[in-house]
Design a protein around this motif. Structure first.
Motif, PDB file in Angstrom:
ATOM      1  N   CYS A 117      17.745  28.029  52.656  1.00 29.56           N
ATOM      2  CA  CYS A 117      18.955  28.145  53.481  1.00 29.56           C
ATOM      3  C   CYS A 117      19.630  26.798  53.719  1.00 29.56           C
ATOM      4  CB  CYS A 117      18.640  28.845  54.792  1.00 29.56           C
ATOM      5  SG  CYS A 117      18.135  30.566  54.541  1.00 29.56           S
ATOM      6  N   VAL A 118      18.849  25.757  53.969  1.00 32.80           N
ATOM      7  CA  VAL A 118      19.448  24.434  54.169  1.00 32.80           C
ATOM      8  C   VAL A 118      20.065  23.951  52.858  1.00 32.80           C
ATOM      9  CG1 VAL A 118      19.015  22.021  54.766  1.00 32.80           C
ATOM     10  CG2 VAL A 118      17.949  23.849  56.117  1.00 32.80           C
ATOM     11  N   ALA A 119      19.317  24.068  51.754  1.00 39.51           N
ATOM     12  CA  ALA A 119      19.830  23.623  50.453  1.00 39.51           C
ATOM     13  C   ALA A 119      21.062  24.425  50.041  1.00 39.51           C
ATOM     14  CB  ALA A 119      18.740  23.726  49.390  1.00 39.51           C
ATOM     15  N   HIS A 120      20.999  25.745  50.125  1.00 41.58           N
ATOM     16  CA  HIS A 120      22.154  26.568  49.763  1.00 41.58           C
ATOM     17  C   HIS A 120      23.370  26.206  50.607  1.00 41.58           C
ATOM     18  CE1 HIS A 120      20.072  30.177  47.599  1.00 41.58           C
ATOM     19  NE2 HIS A 120      19.402  29.051  47.377  1.00 41.58           N
ATOM     20  N   SER A 121      23.146  26.021  51.911  1.00 37.59           N
ATOM     21  CA  SER A 121      24.252  25.667  52.812  1.00 37.59           C
ATOM     22  C   SER A 121      24.843  24.322  52.436  1.00 37.59           C
ATOM     23  CB  SER A 121      23.761  25.642  54.260  1.00 37.59           C
ATOM     24  OG  SER A 121      23.328  26.921  54.660  1.00 37.59           O
ATOM     25  N   ALA A 122      23.978  23.339  52.183  1.00 36.87           N
ATOM     26  CA  ALA A 122      24.453  22.001  51.831  1.00 36.87           C
ATOM     27  C   ALA A 122      25.273  22.037  50.549  1.00 36.87           C
ATOM     28  CB  ALA A 122      23.262  21.056  51.684  1.00 36.87           C
ATOM     29  N   LEU A 123      24.775  22.726  49.547  1.00 40.15           N
ATOM     30  CA  LEU A 123      25.466  22.770  48.263  1.00 40.15           C
ATOM     31  C   LEU A 123      26.816  23.476  48.368  1.00 40.15           C
ATOM     32  CD1 LEU A 123      22.348  23.521  46.051  1.00 40.15           C
ATOM     33  CD2 LEU A 123      23.616  21.373  46.156  1.00 40.15           C
ATOM     34  N   ARG A 124      26.860  24.577  49.077  1.00 37.75           N
ATOM     35  CA  ARG A 124      28.118  25.336  49.201  1.00 37.75           C
ATOM     36  C   ARG A 124      29.128  24.579  50.073  1.00 37.75           C
ATOM     37  NH1 ARG A 124      30.710  28.088  47.170  1.00 37.75           N
ATOM     38  NH2 ARG A 124      30.986  29.955  48.424  1.00 37.75           N
ATOM     39  N   LEU A 125      28.679  23.950  51.142  1.00 34.62           N
ATOM     40  CA  LEU A 125      29.589  23.155  51.973  1.00 34.62           C
ATOM     41  C   LEU A 125      30.133  21.967  51.177  1.00 34.62           C
ATOM     42  CD1 LEU A 125      27.555  23.269  55.283  1.00 34.62           C
ATOM     43  CD2 LEU A 125      29.901  24.097  55.031  1.00 34.62           C
ATOM     44  N   HIS A 126      29.285  21.360  50.377  1.00 34.33           N
ATOM     45  CA  HIS A 126      29.707  20.247  49.517  1.00 34.33           C
ATOM     46  C   HIS A 126      30.775  20.724  48.518  1.00 34.33           C
ATOM     47  CE1 HIS A 126      29.332  16.442  47.408  1.00 34.33           C
ATOM     48  NE2 HIS A 126      29.129  17.090  46.281  1.00 34.33           N
ATOM     49  N   GLU A 127      30.533  21.882  47.912  1.00 36.33           N
ATOM     50  CA  GLU A 127      31.516  22.461  46.982  1.00 36.33           C
ATOM     51  C   GLU A 127      32.848  22.720  47.684  1.00 36.33           C
ATOM     52  OE1 GLU A 127      29.846  26.070  45.467  1.00 36.33           O
ATOM     53  OE2 GLU A 127      28.242  25.034  44.384  1.00 36.33           O
ATOM     54  N   ALA A 128      32.784  23.044  48.970  1.00 35.57           N
ATOM     55  CA  ALA A 128      33.997  23.350  49.745  1.00 35.57           C
ATOM     56  C   ALA A 128      34.721  22.084  50.201  1.00 35.57           C
ATOM     57  CB  ALA A 128      33.639  24.215  50.952  1.00 35.57           C
ATOM     58  N   GLY A 129      34.192  20.916  49.839  1.00 37.87           N
ATOM     59  CA  GLY A 129      34.876  19.665  50.158  1.00 37.87           C
ATOM     60  C   GLY A 129      34.420  18.980  51.429  1.00 37.87           C
ATOM     61  N   LYS A 130      33.354  19.472  52.030  1.00 39.51           N
ATOM     62  CA  LYS A 130      32.816  18.830  53.228  1.00 39.51           C
ATOM     63  C   LYS A 130      31.873  17.690  52.842  1.00 39.51           C
ATOM     64  CE  LYS A 130      34.512  22.042  56.002  1.00 39.51           C
ATOM     65  NZ  LYS A 130      35.690  21.741  56.806  1.00 39.51           N
ATOM     66  N   ARG A 131      31.810  16.662  53.682  1.00 39.89           N
ATOM     67  CA  ARG A 131      30.732  15.699  53.565  1.00 39.89           C
ATOM     68  C   ARG A 131      29.520  16.353  54.221  1.00 39.89           C
ATOM     69  NH1 ARG A 131      30.154   9.565  56.149  1.00 39.89           N
ATOM     70  NH2 ARG A 131      28.132   9.149  55.172  1.00 39.89           N
ATOM     71  N   VAL A 132      28.391  16.349  53.530  1.00 41.30           N
ATOM     72  CA  VAL A 132      27.199  17.031  54.026  1.00 41.30           C
ATOM     73  C   VAL A 132      26.057  16.030  54.122  1.00 41.30           C
ATOM     74  CG1 VAL A 132      25.554  18.906  53.640  1.00 41.30           C
ATOM     75  CG2 VAL A 132      27.941  19.172  52.923  1.00 41.30           C
ATOM     76  N   HIS A 146       9.313  21.694  51.031  1.00 40.91           N
ATOM     77  CA  HIS A 146      10.181  20.759  51.754  1.00 40.91           C
ATOM     78  C   HIS A 146      10.625  19.628  50.831  1.00 40.91           C
ATOM     79  CE1 HIS A 146      11.858  18.403  55.030  1.00 40.91           C
ATOM     80  NE2 HIS A 146      11.077  17.381  54.692  1.00 40.91           N
ATOM     81  N   GLN A 147       9.662  18.991  50.182  1.00 42.21           N
ATOM     82  CA  GLN A 147       9.990  17.887  49.274  1.00 42.21           C
ATOM     83  C   GLN A 147      10.798  18.375  48.079  1.00 42.21           C
ATOM     84  OE1 GLN A 147       9.783  14.680  49.849  1.00 42.21           O
ATOM     85  NE2 GLN A 147       8.881  15.146  51.841  1.00 42.21           N
ATOM     86  N   ALA A 148      10.491  19.572  47.597  1.00 44.83           N
ATOM     87  CA  ALA A 148      11.264  20.135  46.481  1.00 44.83           C
ATOM     88  C   ALA A 148      12.727  20.324  46.890  1.00 44.83           C
ATOM     89  CB  ALA A 148      10.656  21.461  46.025  1.00 44.83           C
ATOM     90  N   GLY A 149      12.945  20.805  48.112  1.00 42.05           N
ATOM     91  CA  GLY A 149      14.310  20.984  48.603  1.00 42.05           C
ATOM     92  C   GLY A 149      15.048  19.665  48.728  1.00 42.05           C
ATOM     93  N   LEU A 150      14.373  18.648  49.283  1.00 43.50           N
ATOM     94  CA  LEU A 150      15.001  17.330  49.416  1.00 43.50           C
ATOM     95  C   LEU A 150      15.311  16.726  48.051  1.00 43.50           C
ATOM     96  CD1 LEU A 150      12.940  15.755  52.344  1.00 43.50           C
ATOM     97  CD2 LEU A 150      15.241  16.764  52.443  1.00 43.50           C
ATOM     98  N   ARG A 151      14.414  16.945  47.082  1.00 48.44           N
ATOM     99  CA  ARG A 151      14.646  16.438  45.732  1.00 48.44           C
ATOM    100  C   ARG A 151      15.883  17.098  45.115  1.00 48.44           C
ATOM    101  NH1 ARG A 151       9.568  16.522  44.745  1.00 48.44           N
ATOM    102  NH2 ARG A 151       9.552  18.623  43.909  1.00 48.44           N
ATOM    103  N   ARG A 152      16.001  18.403  45.275  1.00 51.16           N
ATOM    104  CA  ARG A 152      17.165  19.112  44.740  1.00 51.16           C
ATOM    105  C   ARG A 152      18.452  18.586  45.362  1.00 51.16           C
ATOM    106  NH1 ARG A 152      18.580  25.616  45.130  1.00 51.16           N
ATOM    107  NH2 ARG A 152      20.368  25.527  43.716  1.00 51.16           N
ATOM    108  N   LEU A 153      18.444  18.399  46.662  1.00 49.63           N
ATOM    109  CA  LEU A 153      19.628  17.878  47.344  1.00 49.63           C
ATOM    110  C   LEU A 153      20.008  16.502  46.809  1.00 49.63           C
ATOM    111  CD1 LEU A 153      18.736  18.968  50.981  1.00 49.63           C
ATOM    112  CD2 LEU A 153      20.520  19.960  49.527  1.00 49.63           C
ATOM    113  N   ALA A 154      19.015  15.640  46.635  1.00 49.11           N
ATOM    114  CA  ALA A 154      19.284  14.292  46.121  1.00 49.11           C
ATOM    115  C   ALA A 154      19.880  14.366  44.717  1.00 49.11           C
ATOM    116  CB  ALA A 154      18.001  13.465  46.117  1.00 49.11           C
ATOM    117  N   GLU A 155      19.340  15.251  43.896  1.00 50.51           N
ATOM    118  CA  GLU A 155      19.847  15.390  42.526  1.00 50.51           C
ATOM    119  C   GLU A 155      21.291  15.876  42.503  1.00 50.51           C
ATOM    120  OE1 GLU A 155      16.957  17.964  40.735  1.00 50.51           O
ATOM    121  OE2 GLU A 155      15.451  16.361  40.571  1.00 50.51           O
ATOM    122  N   GLU A 156      21.689  16.591  43.528  1.00 48.28           N
ATOM    123  CA  GLU A 156      23.061  17.109  43.612  1.00 48.28           C
ATOM    124  C   GLU A 156      23.984  16.184  44.402  1.00 48.28           C
ATOM    125  OE1 GLU A 156      24.253  19.690  41.938  1.00 48.28           O
ATOM    126  OE2 GLU A 156      22.266  20.011  41.058  1.00 48.28           O
ATOM    127  N   GLY A 157      23.468  15.032  44.811  1.00 49.97           N
ATOM    128  CA  GLY A 157      24.298  14.061  45.507  1.00 49.97           C
ATOM    129  C   GLY A 157      24.501  14.328  46.987  1.00 49.97           C
TER     130      GLY A 157
END
Length: 195
Positions: A117-132, A146-157
């Motif tokens: 939920c945190v990762a999906h929210s971050a990615l979709r908000l980022h796509e919508a033009g928000k700073r996340v 937890h670490q897998a989620g943080l790694r994915r977020l980092a890979e997506e900027g």
């Protein structure tokens, strides 16, 4: 990553519900979960003091119950809680509308679960033009998720920072930090953080 502007931030507290991880879930490190919940409550209280809008979500409250009491007690009076049916907050029209109504460009995310939920929210908000910005010690998933989620977020900027970093970005100066601590002595130090 540029410093956060407290006047451009909104806090999103995602699905930190009392029965999200029922006792029978043996894979959950209860100490780490409890520390994350305490930090989220601290951030919510700091947001209330600093006039940062807060949006709270609850996934399937009939099953997962409601937001943890310690967090609800810390929320600003105008914080609204919304049921969440899609994993991403942005894919729930009522929540997306509330986020837009804050008129803030930076979304600070905390909550459960880091990898879904945190990762999906971050990615979709980022796509919508928000700073996340995801607060990495105020999110939680069991075991390696937890670490897998943080790694994915980092890979997506997607930006991440700690509760301590968030606080100092929000207050910016020694004068404001001292004023905050004098006004709210119960919030002197975030849980689990050593200054």
């Amino acid at each position: 990553m540029p410093l956060l502007d407290v006047d451009d931030c909104a806090l999103v507290v995602i699905d930190v519900q009392t029965n999200f991880y029922p006792p029978k879930r043996l894979d959950v490190d209860r100490l780490l979960l409890n520390e994350a919940v305490q930090r989220i409550a601290w951030i919510a209280a700091a947001a209330a003091e600093l006039k940062v809008p807060v949006v709270v979500t609850e996934e399937e409250p009939d099953c997962n119950d409601h937001t943890e009491d310690i967090i609800r007690a810390a929320l600003p009076e105008d914080a609204l809680t919304f049921p969440k049916n899609a994993f991403s907050v942005w894919d729930n029209p009522d929540i997306a509308a509330r986020i837009e109504a804050t008129e803030r460009g930076t979304m600070v995310l905390t909550g459960l679960e880091t990898d879904i939920c945190v990762a999906h929210s971050a990615l979709r908000l980022h796509e919508a033009g928000k700073r996340v910005v995801v607060v990495n010690d105020a999110t939680f998933s069991p075991r390696h998720a937890h670490q897998a989620g943080l790694r994915r977020l980092a890979e997506e900027g997607i930006e991440t920072l700690s509760t301590k970093e968030l606080f100092y970005d929000w207050v910016r100066t020694i004068e404001r930090a001292n004023a905050f601590h004098q006004a709210t002595p119960h919030l002197a130090v975030p849980p689990g953080v050593r200054f």
